[in-house]
Design a protein around this motif. Structure first.
Motif, PDB file in Angstrom:
ATOM      1  N   LEU A   1      70.696  72.466  11.671  1.00 22.15           N
ATOM      2  CA  LEU A   1      70.928  71.018  11.689  1.00 22.15           C
ATOM      3  C   LEU A   1      71.716  70.596  10.456  1.00 22.15           C
ATOM      4  CD1 LEU A   1      70.517  68.099  12.633  1.00 22.15           C
ATOM      5  CD2 LEU A   1      68.219  68.162  11.649  1.00 22.15           C
TER       6      LEU A   1
ATOM      7  N   GLN B   1      79.116  69.347   8.922  1.00 27.89           N
ATOM      8  CA  GLN B   1      80.310  69.297   9.787  1.00 27.89           C
ATOM      9  C   GLN B   1      80.668  67.852  10.127  1.00 27.89           C
ATOM     10  OE1 GLN B   1      79.685  71.440  13.404  1.00 27.89           O
ATOM     11  NE2 GLN B   1      80.444  73.377  12.610  1.00 27.89           N
TER      12      GLN B   1
ATOM     13  N   VAL C   1      75.298  71.315  10.959  1.00 28.09           N
ATOM     14  CA  VAL C   1      75.931  70.334  11.853  1.00 28.09           C
ATOM     15  C   VAL C   1      76.180  69.030  11.106  1.00 28.09           C
ATOM     16  CG1 VAL C   1      75.646  68.977  13.949  1.00 28.09           C
ATOM     17  CG2 VAL C   1      74.889  71.345  13.915  1.00 28.09           C
ATOM     18  N   CYS C   2      75.203  68.632  10.294  1.00 25.28           N
ATOM     19  CA  CYS C   2      75.355  67.366   9.552  1.00 25.28           C
ATOM     20  C   CYS C   2      76.533  67.437   8.585  1.00 25.28           C
ATOM     21  CB  CYS C   2      74.065  67.047   8.788  1.00 25.28           C
ATOM     22  SG  CYS C   2      72.703  66.548   9.849  1.00 25.28           S
TER      23      CYS C   2
END
Lengths: 53, 481
Positions: A10, A16, A13-14
């Protein structure tokens, strides 16, 4: 809603998502003007026409 | 109202099912996918009741105009509150409310989503019960009043069994149902026109109008604005799957906003020419269409409502599974928990609940109007369209959006200010209004007041303390003389 540390996946992703190219394309000012026309001006006009019926 | 947009989404399962941000490269929805999901979310048999509600206030010509205008106004708030934020960061409405309410305060969003989905589900089950009762009556059976509640409870049990197999049970249900309900709407409209004639419809007066013409206009507009505000729960979950807010804009405006207006017109016209029905086709289909067509249409309504309710109960289940205490339960237990209040409301109080449909619609405006106002001000004015993405998911003590103990009191005070404004302008139970309701409706002022209070509280209280991720305005450069 636990207070555990972020899942590493996660977190990746954050990070990114903080980059502009990974974010969704935003509305332009022209989109906002058209939105205002359709959802403010048109309804206002419709109500005016309706009041004359 | 009831949709499971995430089920059909592209992207990996964590992003989709756990609400993680969806990077642009993983978003697979084009404009048609957003549009079709929007339409299937908006169109269901509840549209008959929304339109029937408008027939209280305005006759055919004015009401048609008010329905279209109200649906367009209502979707403006939803678009501004949800589309830019959710599309930019690939997040849903609950996650998107953490910068305003706090990392734990977003539980309020979950409660609102649960309340709205439960309410629409209850409406569906009661409609199902009323359709069942009408079918039995048409077949010559003596149907006592409890049949409505009993049939509704049977519908709930059926839905629970269907959902027991897990989320896959609801895949692809909503879109064919929406198309079928639209077709049903045209059939009902055709039957009505064939039975009473266009002239009778155009001459039919409103059924329970106020003495004030402006109040009637504002009331009709408010019904559609408030109904559209319940899209707050779903818009974020849909548009996060599209790589572009620009591609989602008009599918949402037309598919969610305008669609509910168009879908409500049949109920509106029915409410005018058959005043006792309130737009509910279960009360007149046999009389208007004859026993064969009437019963077939009623059986279709029963099937459509079961299908829509399966999706709706799934949405309510997903909402409460975000509560930590509920996450430890099994899927089946969570489903039962999600629908438990509906057993009581449908089984024992179906008539009372159905007669308070107007209160439920007002509840939507009461809750989602202020939420929209707060989010619009926060995202556009205070945060300049920038969120701290890791902070959205950091629920620990160091999280950016922790505020005070996970709650932002300014967000809650602003929300309550908006709720108070709405209730002052329009009593949700009696529907008695106060000035300036007749010029402004209730949802719009409640959104404006909530946004203003949020802005004031943030500027005066939160931002100076350097919490919540707000940037202090840069100091003006010193001038030398």
């Amino acid at each position: 809603m636990s207070a555990e540390p972020l899942d590493p996946a996660l977190e990746r992703v954050c990070v990114q998502m903080s980059q502009t190219e990974m974010q969704g394309e935003a509305l332009t000012s022209r989109d906002y003007w058209l939105l205002a026309l359709v959802t403010i001006a048109v309804p206002a006009l419709l109500v005016l026409i309706g009041a004359l019926l | 109202m009831t949709a499971t947009p995430d089920l059909a989404a592209g992207g990996d399962s964590a992003s989709v099912q756990d609400g993680w941000p969806l990077p642009r490269s993983q978003r697979s929805w084009g404009p048609f996918a957003v549009f079709s999901t929007s339409v299937s979310t908006a169109i269901a048999t509840w549209c008959f009741l929304i339109g029937g509600f408008v027939s209280f206030y305005l006759p055919a010509g004015k009401g048609t105009i008010a329905i279209i205008a109200g649906s367009l106004i209502g979707i403006l708030l939803i678009v501004l509150a949800c589309l830019p934020m959710s599309s930019k960061y690939g997040i849903d409405s609950v996650v998107g409310s953490r910068p305003q309410l706090g990392s734990r305060g977003s539980l309020l969003s979950i409660a609102l989503i649960y309340g709205s989905t439960l309410g629409w589900n209850v409406v569906l089950f009661i409609l199902l019960g009323r359709a069942t009762s009408s079918v039995l009556t048409a077949l010559g059976w003596d149907t006592p009043g409890w049949v409505v509640g009993a049939a509704g409870v049977a519908g709930i049990l059926f839905v629970l069994v269907a959902l027991g197999k897990g989320p896959a049970a609801v895949r692809d249900l909503s879109q064919p149902i929406a198309v079928a309900v639209l077709v049903l709407g045209f059939i009902v409209l055709g039957l009505l026109l064939w039975k009473v004639g266009l002239g009778t419809l155009l001459d039919a007066p409103a059924t329970y109008p106020s003495e004030s013409g402006t109040v009637n206009w504002a009331s009709a507009l408010e019904v559609l604005i408030a109904s559209n505000l319940s899209w707050w729960a779903y818009t974020g979950a849909m548009v996060r799957n599209s790589p572009s807010a620009r591609q989602s804009l008009w599918p949402v405006v037309i598919g969610l906003g305008l669609a509910v207006g168009v879908g409500s017109l049949t109920g509106f016209y029915a409410g005018l020419v058959i005043p006792d029905s309130g737009g509910d086709p279960t009360q007149f289909l046999v009389d208007v269409g004859g026993p064969v067509i009437g019963v077939v249409a009623l059986l279709f309504i029963i099937l459509a409502n079961v299908g829509t309710a399966v999706v709706g109960v799934y949405a309510a289940t997903v909402a409460i599974r975000q509560v930590p205490a509920v996450q430890t339960l099994s899927w089946r237990a969570t489903t039962v928990l999600a629908i438990l209040p509906a057993f009581v409301l449908v089984g024992f109080f179906s008539n009372d609940v159905f007669s308070h449909f107007s209160t439920f619609v007002a509840f939507l405006g009461v809750c989602f109007g202020p939420m929209c106002g707060i989010q619009i001000v926060d995202f556009f004015v205070l945060r300049k369209q920038r969120y701290d993405v890791p902070g959205l998911y950091d629920l620990g003590r160091t999280g950016v959006y922790r505020f005070w103990g996970g709650f932002n009191p300014v967000g809650f005070v602003a929300f309550l200010a908006g709720v108070g404004t709405y209730i002052y302008l329009l009593d949700p139970v009696s529907y008695v209004s106060r000035a300036p309701f007749q010029y402004m409706t209730a949802s719009i002022p409640s959104a404006v007041v909530a946004g203003l209070v949020f802005w004031l509280g943030t500027v005066l209280i939160v931002r100076p303390r350097r919490i919540g991720g707000y940037q202090e305005p840069e100091a003006a450069p010193a001038h030398t003389s």
